[in-house]
Motif scaffolding. Structure first.
Motif, mmCIF file in Angstrom:
data_model
loop_
_atom_site.group_PDB
_atom_site.id
_atom_site.type_symbol
_atom_site.label_atom_id
_atom_site.label_comp_id
_atom_site.label_asym_id
_atom_site.label_seq_id
_atom_site.Cartn_x
_atom_site.Cartn_y
_atom_site.Cartn_z
ATOM 1 N N ALA A 1 0.792 -1.225 0.000
ATOM 2 C CA ALA A 1 0.000 0.000 0.000
ATOM 3 C C ALA A 1 0.832 1.287 0.000
ATOM 4 C CB ALA A 1 -0.971 -0.006 1.180
ATOM 5 N N PRO A 2 1.969 1.360 0.734
ATOM 6 C CA PRO A 2 2.749 2.607 0.714
ATOM 7 C C PRO A 2 3.347 2.928 -0.652
ATOM 8 C CG PRO A 2 3.289 1.288 2.645
ATOM 9 C CD PRO A 2 2.472 0.428 1.755
ATOM 10 N N TYR A 3 3.408 1.958 -1.553
ATOM 11 C CA TYR A 3 3.964 2.186 -2.879
ATOM 12 C C TYR A 3 2.895 2.601 -3.892
ATOM 13 C CZ TYR A 3 8.034 -0.186 -0.946
ATOM 14 O OH TYR A 3 9.109 -0.531 -0.169
ATOM 15 N N ILE A 4 1.653 2.702 -3.441
ATOM 16 C CA ILE A 4 0.564 3.115 -4.323
ATOM 17 C C ILE A 4 0.485 4.637 -4.334
ATOM 18 C CG2 ILE A 4 -1.896 2.927 -4.809
ATOM 19 C CD1 ILE A 4 -0.366 0.274 -5.010
ATOM 20 N N GLY A 5 0.597 5.236 -5.520
ATOM 21 C CA GLY A 5 0.539 6.694 -5.637
ATOM 22 C C GLY A 5 -0.869 7.218 -5.465
ATOM 23 N N ASP A 6 -0.984 8.454 -4.958
ATOM 24 C CA ASP A 6 -2.280 9.029 -4.605
ATOM 25 C C ASP A 6 -2.271 10.498 -4.990
ATOM 26 O OD1 ASP A 6 -4.634 9.817 -3.412
ATOM 27 O OD2 ASP A 6 -4.291 8.742 -1.558
#
Length: 430
Positions: A198-203
């Motif tokens: 999840a921390p590697y998913i851009g937002d």
């Protein structure tokens, strides 16, 4: 066969139960391949070219099918019972490669969407590995990852998560390894493994508060929407529901006091084995005020366009006038109709027609400006002789064959047949 929902646990939990087209805005650049400013989340990568300009190998095959659970659900609930009861099996038998996403029972939209995005990344990378193993490509680096797409059938909050995914999120480029992470050792069927990614998913849209900074901001990224074919939303509170406001703010004090503990510690923790649960935050963000004033405007103002993604919206409707009477000849109490009937009376004075959780108008809500974007199609109310409530859509309580009675709780509605029909429609739209 796994047994159906245990009545006394449901009775305890029932008091808490609730449950694309936008304007594109300015998008912050997200690096693709190092310092290149030319490549962004909006652009993805140069279609059809791999290293040294060689054509990329495209995946040739049907879209996979992803099922996304709603509020209080995950791929499995109640000590490993399918959330989509018997439906994934029915879809598989009908020829659809199907898998449900393990998501947090109670979590805000953006974080739940990142769990779906992490699942999507692992599934795409798995297909690429299979292509190499089958000799269809020499390495994953020469495969066009965006030729691998998935259709989505989303129930309740799952539809909101899908909207956020295609409008706001990026996933790591599946052709590249993530530094210091063995992503191929992660299993998409385990929620904890999805949280690792999840921390590697851009937002690009901040609607639920700032997340922890991405630990790898230079990881090459592609828009998550590149991997989605079409989406069906079943009874999704796209414009909110009064029951979310009621359960967190206006319900009797005893219900408001008990609900977080029952939801976070009993349901999510003990029953479903999830450690990170945020009932109040997750529920309040499905209130009408939040969806109308925060979530929907944020996606309209900042979300990217999603050309080619059709969104089909369905509503369910509980027919209050049919309540209970038709069950009397069978001498079996209609538990779900009793719960639905109670919640229906809470929602109806405020939101009108509803399925016991989601108002009809909210489920069929469509963004106002669809110019130049994907198509949203209003599919109307799911037809049934006696109505379909929020749980019957996903086949809950609809087939009590573990009793001595051949008892169908939803005359006129066949949930497996309905899901197969919807999946076929999404496939035909490919």
């Amino acid at each position: 066969m796994r047994r159906r929902i245990v009545p006394f646990i449901i009775s305890l939990f029932a008091v808490t139960i609730i449950s694309g087209c936008y304007n594109d805005g300015d998008l912050p650049p997200i690096p693709f391949g190092g310092d290149s400013a030319e490549n962004t989340m909006e652009d993805g990568f140069t279609e059809g070219e791999g290293e040294e300009g060689k054509p990329l190998v495209r995946y040739e095959g049907p879209n996979g099918l992803i099922l996304v659970a709603g509020w209080a659900g995950s791929a499995h609930i109640m000590f490993d019972m399918d959330y989509f009861w018997q439906l994934d099996t029915a879809l598989e038998e009908a020829g659809f490669d199907t898998q449900a996403v393990p998501v947090s029972c109670f979590q805000v939209h953006s974080k739940r969407a990142k769990e779906v995005a992490a699942f999507l990344y692992l599934k795409v990378r798995g297909v690429m590995r299979e292509m190499v193993a089958d000799g269809r490509a020499l390495s994953i680096e020469e495969i066009d990852p965006t030729s691998i797409k998935f259709n989505m059938i989303c129930h309740s909050q799952g539809g909101i998560n899908a909207r956020y995914l295609v409008k706001a999120l990026s996933i790591p480029d599946p052709r590249r390894d993530i530094p210091d992470l063995d992503e191929d050792a992660l299993d998409p069927s385990y929620l904890d493994d999805l949280k690792v990614l999840a921390p590697y998913i851009g937002d690009i849209v901040e609607v639920d508060g700032a997340d922890v900074p991405n630990p790898a901001p230079t990881v090459p990224a592609l828009a998550a929407s590149e991997f989605i074919g079409s989406i069906a939303m079943l009874s999704t509170p796209n414009n909110g529901t009064y029951i979310a406001e009621w359960i967190t703010a206006t319900a009797p004090e005893l219900i408001r006091a008990l609900a977080p503990g029952i939801a976070d510690y009993l349901w999510a923790g003990v029953v479903n084995g999830q450690r990170d649960s945020h009932f109040t935050a997750a529920t309040s963000r499905m209130a009408r005020g939040y969806m109308e004033s925060t979530f929907n405007p944020a996606l309209e103002a900042r979300g990217r366009k999603t050309p080619g993604i059709n969104v089909y919206v369905y509503a369910a409707e509980f027919k209050e006038e049919r309540f209970l009477w038709w069950t009397v000849p069978s001498f079996i109490p209609s538990f779900n109709f009793a719960v639905t009937g109670t919640l229906w009376h809470v929602i109806h004075p405020v939101d009108g027609s509803n399925d016991g959780i989601v108002p009809t108008e909210s489920a069929l809500w469509i963004p106002g400006n669809c110019g130049g974007d994907a198509s949203w199609i209003n599919m109307g109310i799911i037809p049934s002789q006696f109505g379909v409530d929020h749980w019957m859509i996903i086949n809950h309580f609809a087939d009590l064959t573990h009793t001595d009675f051949n008892y169908d709780a939803t005359p006129g509605f066949d949930a497996p047949a309905f899901f197969i029909e919807v999946a076929g429609m999404l496939r035909d739209a490919e």
